[in-house]
Each structure stands twice: as structure tokens, then as C-alpha cells.
Design a protein around this motif. Structure first.
Motif, PDB file in Angstrom:
ATOM      1  N   ARG A 162      -7.436  -2.179   3.978  1.00 24.30           N
ATOM      2  CA  ARG A 162      -8.655  -1.653   3.340  1.00 24.30           C
ATOM      3  C   ARG A 162      -8.767  -0.157   3.606  1.00 24.30           C
ATOM      4  O   ARG A 162      -8.535   0.309   4.723  1.00 24.30           O
ATOM      5  CB  ARG A 162      -9.890  -2.381   3.861  1.00 24.30           C
ATOM      6  CG  ARG A 162      -9.969  -3.843   3.433  1.00 24.30           C
ATOM      7  CD  ARG A 162     -11.320  -4.442   3.794  1.00 24.30           C
ATOM      8  NE  ARG A 162     -11.433  -5.854   3.424  1.00 24.30           N
ATOM      9  CZ  ARG A 162     -11.783  -6.288   2.231  1.00 24.30           C
ATOM     10  NH1 ARG A 162     -12.040  -5.402   1.262  1.00 24.30           N
ATOM     11  NH2 ARG A 162     -11.872  -7.587   1.983  1.00 24.30           N
ATOM     12  N   TYR A 177      -3.249  -5.773  -2.645  1.00 29.77           N
ATOM     13  CA  TYR A 177      -2.381  -5.660  -1.479  1.00 29.77           C
ATOM     14  C   TYR A 177      -1.472  -6.887  -1.422  1.00 29.77           C
ATOM     15  O   TYR A 177      -1.688  -7.820  -0.643  1.00 29.77           O
ATOM     16  CB  TYR A 177      -3.204  -5.550  -0.197  1.00 29.77           C
ATOM     17  CG  TYR A 177      -4.219  -4.426  -0.199  1.00 29.77           C
ATOM     18  CD1 TYR A 177      -3.848  -3.112  -0.487  1.00 29.77           C
ATOM     19  CD2 TYR A 177      -5.557  -4.678   0.113  1.00 29.77           C
ATOM     20  CE1 TYR A 177      -4.785  -2.085  -0.465  1.00 29.77           C
ATOM     21  CE2 TYR A 177      -6.492  -3.655   0.142  1.00 29.77           C
ATOM     22  CZ  TYR A 177      -6.108  -2.359  -0.151  1.00 29.77           C
ATOM     23  OH  TYR A 177      -7.041  -1.343  -0.128  1.00 29.77           O
ATOM     24  N   VAL A 235       0.840  -1.200   0.000  1.00 26.53           N
ATOM     25  CA  VAL A 235       0.000   0.000   0.000  1.00 26.53           C
ATOM     26  C   VAL A 235       0.877   1.252   0.000  1.00 26.53           C
ATOM     27  O   VAL A 235       2.051   1.214   0.359  1.00 26.53           O
ATOM     28  CB  VAL A 235      -0.944   0.044   1.226  1.00 26.53           C
ATOM     29  CG1 VAL A 235      -1.870  -1.145   1.257  1.00 26.53           C
ATOM     30  CG2 VAL A 235      -0.139   0.140   2.530  1.00 26.53           C
ATOM     31  N   GLU A 236       0.273   2.362  -0.385  1.00 19.67           N
ATOM     32  CA  GLU A 236       0.951   3.641  -0.245  1.00 19.67           C
ATOM     33  C   GLU A 236       1.037   3.980   1.235  1.00 19.67           C
ATOM     34  O   GLU A 236       0.026   3.984   1.940  1.00 19.67           O
ATOM     35  CB  GLU A 236       0.200   4.737  -0.997  1.00 19.67           C
ATOM     36  CG  GLU A 236       0.265   4.591  -2.506  1.00 19.67           C
ATOM     37  CD  GLU A 236      -0.353   5.770  -3.222  1.00 19.67           C
ATOM     38  OE1 GLU A 236      -0.759   6.741  -2.539  1.00 19.67           O
ATOM     39  OE2 GLU A 236      -0.433   5.732  -4.463  1.00 19.67           O
ATOM     40  N   LEU A 264      -6.828   1.987   2.125  1.00 15.91           N
ATOM     41  CA  LEU A 264      -5.580   2.566   1.654  1.00 15.91           C
ATOM     42  C   LEU A 264      -5.375   2.208   0.187  1.00 15.91           C
ATOM     43  O   LEU A 264      -5.897   1.201  -0.306  1.00 15.91           O
ATOM     44  CB  LEU A 264      -4.403   2.048   2.487  1.00 15.91           C
ATOM     45  CG  LEU A 264      -4.505   2.275   4.007  1.00 15.91           C
ATOM     46  CD1 LEU A 264      -3.263   1.741   4.688  1.00 15.91           C
ATOM     47  CD2 LEU A 264      -4.711   3.752   4.323  1.00 15.91           C
ATOM     48  N   ARG A 265      -4.614   3.011  -0.526  1.00 16.26           N
ATOM     49  CA  ARG A 265      -4.414   2.802  -1.952  1.00 16.26           C
ATOM     50  C   ARG A 265      -3.408   1.681  -2.182  1.00 16.26           C
ATOM     51  O   ARG A 265      -2.282   1.718  -1.680  1.00 16.26           O
ATOM     52  CB  ARG A 265      -3.928   4.078  -2.624  1.00 16.26           C
ATOM     53  CG  ARG A 265      -3.708   3.929  -4.136  1.00 16.26           C
ATOM     54  CD  ARG A 265      -3.408   5.250  -4.786  1.00 16.26           C
ATOM     55  NE  ARG A 265      -4.565   6.147  -4.705  1.00 16.26           N
ATOM     56  CZ  ARG A 265      -4.552   7.397  -5.187  1.00 16.26           C
ATOM     57  NH1 ARG A 265      -3.466   7.881  -5.755  1.00 16.26           N
ATOM     58  NH2 ARG A 265      -5.639   8.143  -5.070  1.00 16.26           N
ATOM     59  N   GLN A 279      -0.753  -0.742  -4.161  1.00 17.43           N
ATOM     60  CA  GLN A 279       0.333  -0.509  -5.111  1.00 17.43           C
ATOM     61  C   GLN A 279       0.489  -1.716  -6.033  1.00 17.43           C
ATOM     62  O   GLN A 279       0.361  -2.867  -5.597  1.00 17.43           O
ATOM     63  CB  GLN A 279       1.639  -0.244  -4.373  1.00 17.43           C
ATOM     64  CG  GLN A 279       1.622   1.047  -3.578  1.00 17.43           C
ATOM     65  CD  GLN A 279       2.946   1.323  -2.895  1.00 17.43           C
ATOM     66  OE1 GLN A 279       3.617   0.418  -2.411  1.00 17.43           O
ATOM     67  NE2 GLN A 279       3.332   2.591  -2.841  1.00 17.43           N
TER      68      GLN A 279
END
Length: 571
Positions: free
Chosen positions: A214, A248, A191-192, A216-217, A219
């Protein structure tokens, strides 16, 4: 007289052993915590305790590497950092195996000066110079350490065309994905996350807890092609792995799962469906997780997958998958079928219920007692420091889950006399191999701000095992033959192993295959030959007879003959 004495000792041991579920005698698996005498005496760093941010809860992996080609496995720990100083951690550690389950810290002499917050690692000879190298997945640019020989390493990330991406790398795997006989590279990203910018907490069961993944953005993962000249090229877009939305990613295993002779990529994703990238050839992949039944459990539920284990639970010669998952869920066993589909057989094999209160991480199928079938070893630990049985039906610190085969089911190993088995920890990663050269598989375990743990397998039989390593001198870029299938046969009974890319969790598997043959030997003529059939990565096949109680390196034949060399166990 010796026989009578040994029998008396055995009777005394059995009579004094604790009463176990489904077991009528002293457990056949006996391991001992030998950390104090091992020479490995440091505590890993993974943020502060208690954890408050998601980046602090994944821990760090372990690289198992024969860095000096002396036939035993050395250890590399990438290690982590603190929120306020994510690039100034206490540093990675390199340990040389000096025999008898003892290791020596050689970090200072190695030239390794790596202090980034690090997670997973992969091992492979990327430049085909005969020395295995280390790739480190980091929070920030990943790093590549080239093995210079003589116990020395150099950071060659930029020169190799890597390190341009600045994401949160979690796991990585070397494997020949395009069939050109060098090692390509797959990296899972998460995640970022900026360690310097705290993420507000979430709420779970009425409590404030660590936020994520969940919300979060996610990657995207990375796939690098090895160009054969010491450099890599990013093929993430053209390969097809970016067609499904970013997820994720936490773990990866590379082997032929679709039974077409090409290595596929299985990715464990946290809180979302897992990926199975089917290899279409020419470095092109198609995501077939849902189609093959490996994306979710039997109920169609997305799980929080951390660990991946590869085994053959039904002895049909095809690889099966086990994933470890979050608490209040179960670990999941996917058993392969002849048509390329996988069935969720978690309940059938007894794997589900014992794992429901645990949060599972690194996992491996391995024959700890050499009875001819694979046991299951899983390390555990919750991510929420607030976790208790009362609040979350799951404790923060948790003991390992070790399961033995009892017919068609796995049964939890229970033994109050083995302290390591009942010791709650915040474990995350583990690697398994014969570290002391006595033929059985030992374990190295790391956790979140926990001391590294060294477990020695105390199995005492001398010739009820076989270890096979592979050497392909004609294809030095994949000299360990990652992607091979190895079948052992004794008296018509067979076992199968695979040399895979990736590992239990944020770590790698040893580039060799271990077989226990105790029950196979007893059920057949003691003089029956041990036959090894290898399917090499290019599809070539070879067969050889090997000695019991030996580690044998099989060299791929140039034409019709098979060369081999046997190495005696370390004394």
C-alpha cells in the motif's frame, strides 16, 4: 505369525504416540525431512537478513518439470539476488531427479546462466517440440528458457517476442486461453520497485517496518498470446485484463471456474480484491470477482492473498478455491455453487481460526494419507523480522499448517514426533508431487534465505492410489491437456481433479492428477474397477478403466477408442 508381529508393532506405535486433538491414534499423515540425503543442499537468496525492503520478503518459487521425459519430476529454482547487485545473484539451480528422493545438481551442464533477481516460474511446452520449457518472472525483464533436450536449455526470450517489459513479475501460468491448442501465458506483476533505491520504512503498531505494497504504485499484469510459431504477442490491452485498475498481483491459477467449458484466470492480489477473469472466448476476458463472490471474504474485506489452492471440498465435482492471507486475518475458502457463485465457507470447514496468527503462502489440497479426501498443506512465515507474538500476535518464523479432514471439517495435524511439522521457518513456496515414484505425494519447500527443504511422504500402502497423466498427441501445443477435468469413480464414489495452469505460490502444479483411494476401496468391492472420466480442454470426453497403484498416461483417442499406457512405480 507375521500378522501377530505387525499387530504388536502397530499397538506399540499407537500407545507411544502423542495425544492429539480430535485424533485417537497415530496420525495417518507421516512425513520425514530427508533434505540431508536428497542432494539438494543450498540456501536460497532473497536479499539480506534481516529484510529491510519489500523486494526481499517474497522469496523465490520452484518449477516442477520433467525436463527429460523420463517420467519423474526434476526441479528448477530461479533464485534471487541482493539489493546492491539485483542482476548478479548466485544464480538459478537445476536438479535432475535420480530416484529414491535424491537429486543431482546439473546446472553447470544445462547451459542455464540465469542470475537475475527472480520470483515465480511456469512450465509448459510453448513451442510444441515435446519438451517442457520454463518461464521465469523477474524483477526486471522476464526470461524464457527453451528446453533443447539432453538436459540443455537456452535463453530464447527475445527470439520469442518476450522480455520487452521491465516490471516486477511474481507468478506466471501457461494455459490454452484461446482454444487454438497452444499455450498462452499470463504473468502477475507487483509494484514499482528499484532495488538500488531504498523505500523509506512504514509504521505498524508503533514500529518501523518494511513499506508496501500500500502506498506504492501497482504494476499491471501481462497476457501473451502464443502465435504458434515459437513467438508470443502481448494481448494485455485487447484481452480486457487491463480494464480493472492495476493491482498488486502475487499468484495465478487458470482453470474453468465459471462452469462454461472455458479456462478462466484467478489472480491473488496483495491487500486488494482478487480478480476472476471470466473467459468470453476469442481471448477476451471480463473481470467478475465481485459478482462471483471470489474478490473478498464474506465480510467484504480485501485481503492480502498469496497462495491459491484448488480442490473439491464438498465432492460436488466443481472446483473450490482456497486463498492464504496475511496474519491477523484468516485464510479463505470459497466453495463453488451450481449457479457459478462462490460462498465463503471458511468457518464452516474449520479453516479460519488455526490460520489467524499465521502469514500463509504456498498452499495445496492433496490426499497425503490416501483416505479418499484431500488434506490441506500450507507453508507460513511473516514478512516483518520484528514480528513476535507479543508485538504482532504472530512470530517471524512459523511452522507449516497441515490440516486433515475430519468429517465436514479440517483439523490441524499435531504430532510432536514429526520435527518438520513443528519447525518454524520463513517459508514461501512449495511444490507437491510423487518425487520418488512410490505413489504418495512429497513436498519441496523454499523460504526467505532458508535451506531448501525436502519432505518425503512415508505412507506405506502399495495400491491405494492412482496417478493420471494426460497426453493429447493431436494437439502437441497442449499435449499435457492443461485445462482438463479428471473424475475418478470407484463403486459409485467419485473424486475430481483439474490440470491447471499456475500453482501454490510463484510455482507450478504437476501436470498430472493424484488420487488416494484407500477408504473408497474399503467401502466397496475390492475388485470394483477404477474408472477415469476425462473432459479434455476442447470438451471431448473419454472414459477408461485403470489399475490401482499405478501411474497411468491416458492418451486422447482420435475417434472412439482410448489408448493408454501404465507405468509401474519406481523401485
Amino acid at each position: 505369525m507375521l500378522l501377530v508381529a505387525c499387530l504388536s508393532i502397530w499397538i506399540a506405535q499407537v500407545s507411544s504416540a502423542p495425544v492429539l486433538d480430535h485424533v485417537q491414534e497415530r496420525p495417518s499423515i507421516q512425513m520425514e525431512d530427508v533434505t540431508a540425503a536428497s542432494g539438494i543442499n543450498f540456501v536460497t537468496t532473497s536479499g539480506a537478513s534481516p529484510s529491510t525492503q519489500i523486494i526481499e520478503v517474497k522469496g523465490g518459487g520452484i518449477a516442477i518439470i520433467d525436463m527429460d521425459n523420463d517420467g519423474d519430476f526434476d526441479l528448477f529454482f530461479p533464485n534471487g539476488a541482493l539489493l546492491g547487485q539485483p542482476s548478479q545473484g548466485p544464480g538459478a539451480r537445476l536438479y535432475e531427479n535420480v530416484g529414491r528422493m535424491r537429486f543431482r545438481d546439473v546446472t553447470a551442464a544445462s547451459g542455464i546462466n540465469h542470475h537475475a533477481w527472480s520470483f515465480g516460474c511456469a512450465v509448459g511446452d510453448y513451442d510444441a517440440d515435446g519438451l517442457d520449457d520454463i518461464y521465469i518472472a523477474c524483477a526486471g525483464p522476464d526470461r524464457l528458457l527453451r528446453n533443447l533436450g539432453g538436459g540443455r536449455f537456452a535463453d530464447v526470450t527475445e527470439a520469442a517476442g518476450l522480455g520487452h517489459e521491465s516490471m516486477w513479475g511474481t507468478s506466471a501460468a501457461f494455459a490454452d486461453l484461446d482454444g487454438d491448442n497452444d499455450l498462452d501465458l499470463y504473468v502477475t506483476n507487483y509494484v514499482e520497485c528499484d532495488p538500488a533505491t531504498p523505500i523509506p520504512p512504514a509504521h505498524f503498531r508503533g514500529m518501523e517496518v518494511i513499506n508496501g505494497p500500500r502506498g506504492l504504485r501497482a504494476q499491471p499484469d501481462l497476457l501473451y498470446e502464443n502465435l504458434g510459431n515459437g513467438t508470443f504477442e502481448d494481448r494485455s490491452e485487447t484481452s480486457g485484463i487491463r480494464i480493472p485498475p492495476a493491482s498488486y498481483g502475487l499468484n495465478v491459477a487458470v482453470l474453468d471456474l465459471t462452469q462454461d467449458g472455458l479456462p478462466d484466470i484467478y489472480v491473488g492480489n496483495d491487500s486488494r480484491s482478487n480478480f476472476l477473469f471470466k473467459n468470453l472466448g476469442h481471448l477476451r476476458f471480463e473481470e467478475v470477482g465481485v459478482r462471483t463472490g471470489t474478490a473478498t471474504n464474506i465480510e467484504g474485506a480485501e485481503q492480502a492473498t498469496m497462495g491459491i489452492a484448488i480442490g473439491d471440498v464438498n465432492a460436488d465435482g466443481h472446483p473450490d478455491l482456497l486463498t492464504t492471507n496475511f496474519s491477523d486475518d484468516t485464510n479463505t475458502l470459497f466453495v463453488s455453487r451450481n449457479d457459478g457463485f462462490f460462498d465463503d465457507r471458511t468457518s464452516q470447514y474449520g479453516i479460519g481460526m488455526p490460520s489467524r496468527t499465521l502469514c500463509g503462502w504456498a498452499a495445496a489440497f492433496l490426499d497425503l494419507d490416501h483416505d479418499g479426501d484431500e488434506d490441506l498443506f500450507i507453508v507460513n512465515g511473516h514478512v516483518y523480522p520484528q514480528a513476535t507474538r507479543a508485538s504482532m500476535n504472530s512470530d517471524y518464523a512459523q511452522p507449516p499448517l497441515v490440516m486433515t479432514r475430519d468429517g465436514e471439517r479440517f483439523v490441524t495435524l499435531k504430532d510432536s514426533s514429526q520435527g518438520w511439522l513443528n519447525n518454524p521457518r520463513r517459508d514461501r513456496s512449495a511444490v507437491f508431487a510423487d518425487f520418488d515414484g512410490d505413489g504418495d505425494e512429497d513436498a519441496i519447500v523454499t523460504g526467505v534465505n532458508e535451506p531448501v527443504q525436502v519432505l518425503e511422504n512415508k505412507h506405506d500402502c502399495k495400491d491405494d492410489w492412482v496417478i493420471i497423466a494426460l497426453d493429447d498427441p493431436a494437439h502437441k501445443g497442449n499435449r499435457h491437456a492443461v485445462g482438463s477435468r479428471i473424475e475418478l469413480s470407484v463403486g459409485g464414489r467419485k473424486q475430481t481433479r483439474w490440470i491447471i495452469g499456475g500453482g501454490p505460490f510463484q510455482s507450478n502444479t504437476p501436470l498430472e492428477a493424484h488420487f488416494g483411494i484407500g477408504s473408497l476401496s474399503k467401502a466397496t468391492d475390492p475388485a470394483a474397477p477404477v474408472v477415469i472420466a476425462v473432459t479434455w480442454p476442447d470438451g471431448a470426453q473419454s472414459t477408461s478403466t485403470v489399475a490401482r497403484g499405478m501411474r497411468t498416461v491416458l492418451v486422447k483417442p482420435a475417434k472412439d477408442s482410448l489408448q493408454e499406457k501404465a507405468l509401474a512405480p519406481a523401485k
